[in-house]
Scaffold this motif. Structure first.
Motif, PDB file in Angstrom:
ATOM      1  N   ALA A  34       0.823  -1.216   0.000  1.00 49.31           N
ATOM      2  CA  ALA A  34       0.000   0.000   0.000  1.00 49.31           C
ATOM      3  C   ALA A  34       0.852   1.258   0.000  1.00 49.31           C
ATOM      4  CB  ALA A  34      -0.931   0.009   1.216  1.00 49.31           C
ATOM      5  N   ARG A  35       2.186   1.093  -0.215  1.00 48.89           N
ATOM      6  CA  ARG A  35       3.071   2.244  -0.195  1.00 48.89           C
ATOM      7  C   ARG A  35       4.140   2.147  -1.290  1.00 48.89           C
ATOM      8  NH1 ARG A  35       4.491   2.700   6.306  1.00 48.89           N
ATOM      9  NH2 ARG A  35       2.433   3.448   7.001  1.00 48.89           N
ATOM     10  N   PHE A  36       4.515   3.303  -1.801  1.00 51.12           N
ATOM     11  CA  PHE A  36       5.615   3.431  -2.755  1.00 51.12           C
ATOM     12  C   PHE A  36       6.764   4.127  -2.027  1.00 51.12           C
ATOM     13  CE2 PHE A  36       7.590   6.606  -5.657  1.00 51.12           C
ATOM     14  CZ  PHE A  36       8.321   5.719  -6.454  1.00 51.12           C
ATOM     15  N   TYR A  37       7.977   3.594  -2.158  1.00 50.30           N
ATOM     16  CA  TYR A  37       9.108   4.083  -1.371  1.00 50.30           C
ATOM     17  C   TYR A  37      10.213   4.689  -2.249  1.00 50.30           C
ATOM     18  CZ  TYR A  37       7.237   1.345   2.549  1.00 50.30           C
ATOM     19  OH  TYR A  37       6.446   0.820   3.540  1.00 50.30           O
ATOM     20  N   GLY A  71      18.111   7.472  -3.883  1.00 52.32           N
ATOM     21  CA  GLY A  71      17.491   7.858  -5.150  1.00 52.32           C
ATOM     22  C   GLY A  71      16.727   6.743  -5.817  1.00 52.32           C
ATOM     23  N   ASN A  72      17.026   5.506  -5.447  1.00 52.86           N
ATOM     24  CA  ASN A  72      16.273   4.370  -6.005  1.00 52.86           C
ATOM     25  C   ASN A  72      14.897   4.293  -5.359  1.00 52.86           C
ATOM     26  OD1 ASN A  72      19.275   2.405  -6.134  1.00 52.86           O
ATOM     27  ND2 ASN A  72      18.230   3.364  -7.837  1.00 52.86           N
ATOM     28  N   SER A  73      13.949   3.765  -6.120  1.00 52.06           N
ATOM     29  CA  SER A  73      12.577   3.634  -5.621  1.00 52.06           C
ATOM     30  C   SER A  73      12.078   2.209  -5.832  1.00 52.06           C
ATOM     31  CB  SER A  73      11.645   4.623  -6.319  1.00 52.06           C
ATOM     32  OG  SER A  73      11.632   4.379  -7.725  1.00 52.06           O
ATOM     33  N   PHE A  74      11.045   1.836  -5.093  1.00 53.15           N
ATOM     34  CA  PHE A  74      10.446   0.516  -5.242  1.00 53.15           C
ATOM     35  C   PHE A  74       9.036   0.543  -4.666  1.00 53.15           C
ATOM     36  CE2 PHE A  74      12.943   0.686  -1.353  1.00 53.15           C
ATOM     37  CZ  PHE A  74      12.060   0.227  -0.373  1.00 53.15           C
ATOM     38  N   GLY A  75       8.233  -0.450  -5.055  1.00 56.14           N
ATOM     39  CA  GLY A  75       6.879  -0.556  -4.517  1.00 56.14           C
ATOM     40  C   GLY A  75       5.812   0.124  -5.340  1.00 56.14           C
ATOM     41  N   GLU A  76       6.150   0.547  -6.574  1.00 51.30           N
ATOM     42  CA  GLU A  76       5.156   1.260  -7.395  1.00 51.30           C
ATOM     43  C   GLU A  76       3.949   0.391  -7.744  1.00 51.30           C
ATOM     44  OE1 GLU A  76       8.409  -0.419  -9.977  1.00 51.30           O
ATOM     45  OE2 GLU A  76       8.324   0.860  -8.203  1.00 51.30           O
ATOM     46  N   GLN A  77       4.137  -0.928  -7.756  1.00 47.93           N
ATOM     47  CA  GLN A  77       3.022  -1.827  -8.069  1.00 47.93           C
ATOM     48  C   GLN A  77       1.901  -1.683  -7.051  1.00 47.93           C
ATOM     49  OE1 GLN A  77       4.121  -5.950  -8.403  1.00 47.93           O
ATOM     50  NE2 GLN A  77       2.091  -6.606  -9.016  1.00 47.93           N
ATOM     51  N   ALA A  78       2.268  -1.361  -5.811  1.00 44.34           N
ATOM     52  CA  ALA A  78       1.266  -1.189  -4.756  1.00 44.34           C
ATOM     53  C   ALA A  78       0.316  -0.042  -5.058  1.00 44.34           C
ATOM     54  CB  ALA A  78       1.954  -0.956  -3.409  1.00 44.34           C
ATOM     55  N   LEU A  79       0.789   0.946  -5.824  1.00 43.19           N
ATOM     56  CA  LEU A  79      -0.056   2.085  -6.191  1.00 43.19           C
ATOM     57  C   LEU A  79      -0.846   1.818  -7.462  1.00 43.19           C
ATOM     58  CD1 LEU A  79       2.371   5.080  -5.528  1.00 43.19           C
ATOM     59  CD2 LEU A  79       0.852   3.901  -3.921  1.00 43.19           C
ATOM     60  N   MET A  80      -0.237   1.114  -8.405  1.00 45.33           N
ATOM     61  CA  MET A  80      -0.866   0.888  -9.701  1.00 45.33           C
ATOM     62  C   MET A  80      -1.850  -0.273  -9.689  1.00 45.33           C
ATOM     63  SD  MET A  80       0.558   3.403 -11.091  1.00 45.33           S
ATOM     64  CE  MET A  80      -0.117   3.249 -12.743  1.00 45.33           C
ATOM     65  N   GLU A  81      -1.673  -1.210  -8.742  1.00 43.40           N
ATOM     66  CA  GLU A  81      -2.555  -2.371  -8.645  1.00 43.40           C
ATOM     67  C   GLU A  81      -3.044  -2.502  -7.211  1.00 43.40           C
ATOM     68  OE1 GLU A  81      -0.624  -5.860 -10.146  1.00 43.40           O
ATOM     69  OE2 GLU A  81       0.050  -4.860 -11.986  1.00 43.40           O
ATOM     70  N   GLN A  82      -4.226  -1.990  -6.948  1.00 50.63           N
ATOM     71  CA  GLN A  82      -4.754  -1.980  -5.588  1.00 50.63           C
ATOM     72  C   GLN A  82      -4.892  -3.406  -5.046  1.00 50.63           C
ATOM     73  OE1 GLN A  82      -8.262   0.606  -5.202  1.00 50.63           O
ATOM     74  NE2 GLN A  82      -7.781   1.392  -7.239  1.00 50.63           N
ATOM     75  N   GLY A  83      -4.386  -3.608  -3.836  1.00 49.16           N
ATOM     76  CA  GLY A  83      -4.487  -4.924  -3.230  1.00 49.16           C
ATOM     77  C   GLY A  83      -3.426  -5.897  -3.706  1.00 49.16           C
ATOM     78  N   GLU A  99      16.762   4.948   5.403  1.00 56.55           N
ATOM     79  CA  GLU A  99      15.796   6.041   5.540  1.00 56.55           C
ATOM     80  C   GLU A  99      15.000   6.168   4.249  1.00 56.55           C
ATOM     81  OE1 GLU A  99      17.610   9.629   6.930  1.00 56.55           O
ATOM     82  OE2 GLU A  99      18.832   8.574   8.417  1.00 56.55           O
ATOM     83  N   LEU A 100      13.693   6.315   4.407  1.00 56.45           N
ATOM     84  CA  LEU A 100      12.788   6.262   3.258  1.00 56.45           C
ATOM     85  C   LEU A 100      11.760   7.383   3.280  1.00 56.45           C
ATOM     86  CD1 LEU A 100      12.107   2.529   3.901  1.00 56.45           C
ATOM     87  CD2 LEU A 100      13.249   3.291   1.823  1.00 56.45           C
ATOM     88  N   ALA A 101      11.400   7.834   2.086  1.00 60.31           N
ATOM     89  CA  ALA A 101      10.212   8.664   1.902  1.00 60.31           C
ATOM     90  C   ALA A 101       9.181   7.774   1.227  1.00 60.31           C
ATOM     91  CB  ALA A 101      10.522   9.876   1.030  1.00 60.31           C
ATOM     92  N   PHE A 102       7.910   7.887   1.619  1.00 61.31           N
ATOM     93  CA  PHE A 102       6.909   7.010   1.015  1.00 61.31           C
ATOM     94  C   PHE A 102       5.594   7.730   0.766  1.00 61.31           C
ATOM     95  CE2 PHE A 102       6.335   6.410   5.601  1.00 61.31           C
ATOM     96  CZ  PHE A 102       4.955   6.440   5.757  1.00 61.31           C
ATOM     97  N   LEU A 103       4.898   7.229  -0.256  1.00 63.51           N
ATOM     98  CA  LEU A 103       3.580   7.750  -0.632  1.00 63.51           C
ATOM     99  C   LEU A 103       2.578   6.623  -0.443  1.00 63.51           C
ATOM    100  CD1 LEU A 103       1.951  10.109  -1.941  1.00 63.51           C
ATOM    101  CD2 LEU A 103       2.368   9.001  -4.146  1.00 63.51           C
ATOM    102  N   GLU A 104       1.496   6.891   0.275  1.00 54.33           N
ATOM    103  CA  GLU A 104       0.496   5.872   0.558  1.00 54.33           C
ATOM    104  C   GLU A 104      -0.561   5.819  -0.545  1.00 54.33           C
ATOM    105  OE1 GLU A 104      -0.525   7.154   4.593  1.00 54.33           O
ATOM    106  OE2 GLU A 104       0.391   5.276   5.283  1.00 54.33           O
ATOM    107  N   LEU A 105      -1.179   4.663  -0.686  1.00 53.70           N
ATOM    108  CA  LEU A 105      -2.160   4.432  -1.755  1.00 53.70           C
ATOM    109  C   LEU A 105      -3.320   5.421  -1.748  1.00 53.70           C
ATOM    110  CD1 LEU A 105      -3.224   2.733  -4.100  1.00 53.70           C
ATOM    111  CD2 LEU A 105      -4.229   1.164  -2.420  1.00 53.70           C
ATOM    112  N   PRO A 106      -3.995   5.698  -0.622  1.00 50.40           N
ATOM    113  CA  PRO A 106      -5.129   6.639  -0.650  1.00 50.40           C
ATOM    114  C   PRO A 106      -4.735   8.022  -1.183  1.00 50.40           C
ATOM    115  CG  PRO A 106      -5.125   5.395   1.401  1.00 50.40           C
ATOM    116  CD  PRO A 106      -3.825   5.103   0.722  1.00 50.40           C
ATOM    117  N   ALA A 107      -3.556   8.503  -0.779  1.00 46.73           N
ATOM    118  CA  ALA A 107      -3.100   9.810  -1.261  1.00 46.73           C
ATOM    119  C   ALA A 107      -2.848   9.772  -2.761  1.00 46.73           C
ATOM    120  CB  ALA A 107      -1.825  10.211  -0.522  1.00 46.73           C
TER     121      ALA A 107
END
Length: 205
Positions: A34-37, A71-83, A99-107
């Motif tokens: 549910a998060r992109f990092y 600078g690398n990112s991962f977890g984009e599938q969690a945003l593009m494919e719900q669940g 240390e990570l910055a992340f964007l949650e699915l609802p946002a």
């Protein structure tokens, strides 16, 4: 890019931050995503086990397939494919805190509501895709079980068969599981036979 500069700026406003102490797991393969990092400091070690969907412990974590840095990112599938489920395990490097910055699915969903160029899968669509992947993994496991059984000395019927012939049979054989508690007729006396049955486990009458 699918995202305008305005959308990117808005995403930055919704970013949150977290730290993972060195050597600890961020998430396991098979966890619900549910998060992109994005990595802002440290390193992330990526593990994958192609033999399973869900990693349950350190013994099934798999092998290292990548090391990610700032600078690398991962977890984009969690945003593009719900669940969707995580397809790898992420572990903080043993050398330093991750240390990570992340964007949650609802946002993310609220940000792209008006962006028709971004195609995402609904929960149901992602579930169907996940179930298809799980069936493929189970099918591969079944093929291995069948091949191992036919290559063993359990069945005298195949004693004269070569390894190549047994492997060919295994490749064209389907594993069928019949649950107990009911009566299932596999063949009738004097009725034409359509299949060759090889019992790997259980009993029959």
């Amino acid at each position: 890019s699918q995202f305008s500069m305005k959308e990117r700026r808005l995403m930055c406003r919704y970013l949150k931050f977290r730290a993972v102490t060195k050597g600890n797991v961020l998430f396991h393969q098979g966890d619900l995503g549910a998060r992109f990092y994005v990595i802002t400091a440290g390193q992330a070690i990526v593990y994958h086990n192609k033999s399973v969907i869900h990693v349950k412990d350190q013994n099934t974590i798999g092998s290292i397939i990548a090391t990610l840095g700032v600078g690398n990112s991962f977890g984009e599938q969690a945003l593009m494919e719900q669940g969707s489920l995580r397809n790898a395990t992420i572990v903080a490097s043993t050398e330093t805190t991750l240390e990570l910055a992340f964007l949650e699915l609802p946002a993310f969903l609220s940000l792209i509501r008006e962006n028709k160029s971004v195609q995402t899968l609904s929960f149901q669509e992602a579930k169907e895709k996940r179930e298809l992947a799980e069936r493929k993994v189970q099918l591969e496991r079944d093929k291995v079980s069948i091949r191992d059984a036919l290559q063993s000395n359990l069945f005298s019927f195949f004693d004269s068969w070569s390894k190549v012939l047994r492997d060919s049979l295994a490749a064209h054989t389907e594993l069928v599981r019949i649950e107990g508690g009911g009566r299932v007729v596999l063949a009738k006396q004097e009725a034409p036979m359509e299949y060759l049955f090889v019992m790997l486990k259980g009993t029959f009458e």
